[in-house]
Design an enzyme around this catalytic site. Structure first.
Site, mmCIF file in Angstrom:
data_model
loop_
_atom_site.group_PDB
_atom_site.id
_atom_site.type_symbol
_atom_site.label_atom_id
_atom_site.label_comp_id
_atom_site.label_asym_id
_atom_site.label_seq_id
_atom_site.Cartn_x
_atom_site.Cartn_y
_atom_site.Cartn_z
ATOM 1 N N ASP A 141 0.871 -1.173 0.000
ATOM 2 C CA ASP A 141 0.000 0.000 0.000
ATOM 3 C C ASP A 141 0.911 1.227 0.000
ATOM 4 O O ASP A 141 2.097 1.132 0.339
ATOM 5 C CB ASP A 141 -0.884 -0.037 1.249
ATOM 6 C CG ASP A 141 -1.640 1.246 1.472
ATOM 7 O OD1 ASP A 141 -2.311 1.705 0.534
ATOM 8 O OD2 ASP A 141 -1.549 1.800 2.586
ATOM 9 N N MET A 142 0.372 2.380 -0.327
ATOM 10 C CA MET A 142 1.215 3.574 -0.402
ATOM 11 C C MET A 142 1.016 4.516 0.784
ATOM 12 O O MET A 142 1.884 4.638 1.636
ATOM 13 C CB MET A 142 0.947 4.295 -1.728
ATOM 14 C CG MET A 142 1.424 3.502 -2.946
ATOM 15 S SD MET A 142 3.214 3.240 -2.998
ATOM 16 C CE MET A 142 3.766 4.857 -3.536
ATOM 17 N N ASP A 143 -0.125 5.203 0.866
ATOM 18 C CA ASP A 143 -0.342 6.193 1.921
ATOM 19 C C ASP A 143 -0.397 5.511 3.287
ATOM 20 O O ASP A 143 -1.145 4.559 3.496
ATOM 21 C CB ASP A 143 -1.649 6.943 1.680
ATOM 22 C CG ASP A 143 -1.634 7.701 0.368
ATOM 23 O OD1 ASP A 143 -0.698 8.478 0.148
ATOM 24 O OD2 ASP A 143 -2.552 7.488 -0.450
ATOM 25 N N SER A 192 -3.048 0.108 -4.152
ATOM 26 C CA SER A 192 -3.524 1.326 -3.493
ATOM 27 C C SER A 192 -4.932 1.667 -3.948
ATOM 28 O O SER A 192 -5.405 1.206 -4.990
ATOM 29 C CB SER A 192 -2.573 2.482 -3.830
ATOM 30 O OG SER A 192 -3.098 3.719 -3.411
ATOM 31 N N GLY A 193 -5.589 2.505 -3.160
ATOM 32 C CA GLY A 193 -6.881 3.026 -3.572
ATOM 33 C C GLY A 193 -6.758 4.209 -4.512
ATOM 34 O O GLY A 193 -7.770 4.704 -5.014
ATOM 35 N N LYS A 245 -8.282 -4.958 -3.178
ATOM 36 C CA LYS A 245 -6.880 -5.153 -3.551
ATOM 37 C C LYS A 245 -6.525 -6.628 -3.738
ATOM 38 O O LYS A 245 -5.741 -6.979 -4.631
ATOM 39 C CB LYS A 245 -5.965 -4.515 -2.517
ATOM 40 C CG LYS A 245 -6.075 -2.999 -2.441
ATOM 41 C CD LYS A 245 -5.127 -2.422 -1.399
ATOM 42 C CE LYS A 245 -5.301 -0.931 -1.237
ATOM 43 N NZ LYS A 245 -4.361 -0.351 -0.247
ATOM 44 N N ASP A 292 -2.067 -0.456 6.019
ATOM 45 C CA ASP A 292 -2.428 0.205 7.272
ATOM 46 C C ASP A 292 -3.907 0.507 7.401
ATOM 47 O O ASP A 292 -4.375 0.858 8.480
ATOM 48 C CB ASP A 292 -1.642 1.519 7.419
ATOM 49 C CG ASP A 292 -2.212 2.613 6.524
ATOM 50 O OD1 ASP A 292 -2.272 2.406 5.287
ATOM 51 O OD2 ASP A 292 -2.596 3.668 7.055
ATOM 52 N N ASN A 334 -8.982 -0.738 3.742
ATOM 53 C CA ASN A 334 -8.995 -1.255 2.373
ATOM 54 C C ASN A 334 -7.844 -2.225 2.095
ATOM 55 O O ASN A 334 -7.675 -2.676 0.962
ATOM 56 C CB ASN A 334 -8.981 -0.110 1.356
ATOM 57 C CG ASN A 334 -7.769 0.793 1.497
ATOM 58 O OD1 ASN A 334 -7.064 0.781 2.505
ATOM 59 N ND2 ASN A 334 -7.521 1.599 0.464
#
Length: 267
Positions: free
Chosen positions: A12-14, A47-48, A194, A217, A220
């Site tokens: 995931d990114m953020d 990621s979203g 995902k 984190d 999602n």
């Protein structure tokens, strides 16, 4: 369940791979990526966020695949066409637009090529959403746009759990409302997440889920970590994610993902 081998690493990114200021140690990542390439390990961004935004963080070819928009858009690097694009039926998209507009909360509508925000949305909302959607346009009436819609998202300055409850009451039969961050939520198509998107790539590559390491984190990321052989929940992760994670990791502020990968690849 610990992977017998490592074949795919998904991040995931953020709040996970990226520091709070949207940066990461590119030199350190470059060394790890070189090791992954030597060992035939694929690196996937899950990621979203919008595909254009996700690609902006990496050099061409760094990622072997992108699971963007929470699995609604799946891309294998080097391929001309997406692996999958999940488009919401037109009548359902219209219902969601009308329902969210009636509730009075600003929102983003993710199209396959661009994202759209009602022109009445406050500046703070539009500015905040430009962080996640580099292709973003304002529209006077979203119901009149002739575009393929994938999902909806929002940032709220109201209590996120209460806003999610309101939205679920209106569109819960059409979209799955997921709280993805302290103020963020995504409205995804049923069974599109995902893990669904990464699963499409794993099938193409002949990789088993037990050989996947994933990091996240938010809400999602639940399906992704639950399916992976080794799933790391970052510091501050939502309780729903911690409950399915096999491992914990430190803070994104301290490049925890890179630290874990150094340990994994050194073993």
């Amino acid at each position: 369940m610990v992977p017998a081998m490592v074949a795919v690493i998904a991040v995931d990114m953020d709040g996970t791979f990226l520091r709070p200021d949207d940066t990461y140690d590119r030199e350190r990542f470059g060394r790890l990526l070189a090791t992954m390439r030597e060992r035939g390990i694929r690196f996937v961004v899950a990621s979203g966020n919008q595909l254009t935004q996700l690609r902006s963080f990496f050099e061409e070819g760094d990622a072997d695949g992108y699971v963007a928009e929470n699995g609604h858009l799946v891309v294998e690097e080097g391929q001309a066409e997406p692996v999958s694009t999940a488009v919401l039926p037109h009548d359902e998209a219209q219902l969601v637009i009308r329902s969210l507009t009636a509730l009075g909360h600003p929102f983003v509508m993710s199209g396959t090529e661009c994202a759209y925000v009602p022109a009445t949305a406050p500046d703070w909302f539009v500015d905040g959403m430009r962080r996640y959607y580099h292709r973003l346009e304002l529209a006077d009436d979203l119901t009149q746009l002739d575009v393929d819609v994938m999902k909806f998202s929002m940032i709220t300055d109201a209590p996120v759990e209460e806003v999610a409850r309101q939205i679920r009451a209106e569109i819960g039969d059409v979209l799955n409302v997921v709280i993805s961050g302290p103020r963020d939520m995504d409205m995804n198509q049923p069974d599109t997440h995902k893990a669904y998107g990464l699963g499409l790539l794993l099938d193409r590559w002949g990789v088993d889920w037990k050989d996947v390491i994933s990091f996240g984190d938010g809400g999602n990321d639940v399906e992704l970590l639950a399916a992976s052989g080794r799933g790391y929940a970052l510091e501050g992760a939502r309780d729903s994610l911690v409950a399915v994670a096999t491992h914990r990791a430190g803070s994104n502020s301290d490049d925890a993902v890179l630290a874990v990968l150094e340990e994994v690849l050194a073993g």
